[in-house]
Design a protein around this motif. Structure first.
Motif, PDB file in Angstrom:
ATOM      1  N   VAL A  85       0.846  -1.196   0.000  1.00 41.50           N
ATOM      2  CA  VAL A  85       0.000   0.000   0.000  1.00 41.50           C
ATOM      3  C   VAL A  85       0.882   1.247   0.000  1.00 41.50           C
ATOM      4  N   GLU A 101       1.432  -1.418  -4.984  1.00 41.82           N
ATOM      5  CA  GLU A 101       0.378  -2.279  -5.516  1.00 41.82           C
ATOM      6  C   GLU A 101      -0.995  -1.637  -5.380  1.00 41.82           C
ATOM      7  N   TYR A 102      -1.272  -1.070  -4.197  1.00 45.58           N
ATOM      8  CA  TYR A 102      -2.563  -0.434  -3.955  1.00 45.58           C
ATOM      9  C   TYR A 102      -2.342   1.023  -3.509  1.00 45.58           C
TER      10      TYR A 102
END
Length: 227
Positions: A85, A101-102
């Motif tokens: 994150v 990734e997020y």
């Protein structure tokens, strides 16, 4: 105000517009680089690439080689380590970040909100973000809340003032005072004793026809969650 505008219009002058400082979100959405000189340096990218190279090496060493759950705070365009994150106030810069990734757009300086993520992270990394925190103890406590027991919080920074959004109080401190203040933040939020590593950033510069080289320290402070 309308009468004043009409009078100014009659005599051919533009009305005075009151200056308004941009909000943090407005500022970072338009941010395009260093405001204090490096954008004019032909070798300015050398500074950035050296910094990225050293940080990637050191962060991987600190966090560990095995896949870990990593949270990157104030990561902008670079998280410097592969992260599950990434949190930043600028959606535009998060969209350019290939390490995350997020991505999550969120303002860490809003005292009325909490980190919008679940816990269980092995490590949290914040590079060049300490100088922007308006409520550092609160932010460090929020980080402690999403780390697993014995999770690590890594804070990296240089001694260079880089944007207009830097908190003046932070840059009024000398080297020792900054490290002491960091330990106060860690301790207040439930972290143990910080471990400090100082790396050297070497770079050349050329500004307005003048050339030279310089070395700046890069500080990397790591502390483990103890409660």
């Amino acid at each position: 105000m309308s009468i004043q505008r009409n009078i100014l219009g009659l005599i051919g002058l533009e009305p005075f517009h009151e200056h308004r400082e941009p909000t943090d979100k407005e500022y970072w959405e338009k941010f395009d680089g260093d405001e204090f000189g490096e954008r004019y340096a032909k070798d300015g990218e050398q500074w950035a690439s050296n910094k990225r190279r050293i940080l990637r090496r050191e962060l991987r060493r600190i966090v560990g080689k095995n896949r870990k759950r990593v949270l990157s705070l104030m990561c902008g365009r670079y998280a410097y380590i592969e992260s599950e994150v990434g949190i930043d106030i600028s959606e535009r810069m998060l969209g350019q970040n290939r390490d995350v990734e997020y991505p999550v757009a969120f303002d860490l300086n809003n005292p009325d909100t909490h980190l919008p993520i679940n816990g269980g992270f092995d490590a949290t990394v914040m590079v060049a973000g300490i100088s922007y925190l308006m409520f550092p103890v609160r932010t460090f406590s929020e980080v402690a809340g999403v780390l697993r027991p014995s999770g690590k919080f890594v804070v990296a920074y240089t001694d260079q003032k880089s944007t207009a959004k830097d908190v003046k109080e932070w840059y009024s401190l000398d080297e020792k005072e900054k490290l002491d203040r960091l330990q106060e933040y860690f301790s207040a939020a439930g972290f143990g004793r910080q471990v400090i590593k100082v790396c050297s950033l070497h770079y050349r510069w050329e500004i307005r026809g003048e050339k030279g080289s310089n070395t700046r320290p890069l500080y990397i402070a790591t502390a483990k969650k103890i409660r």
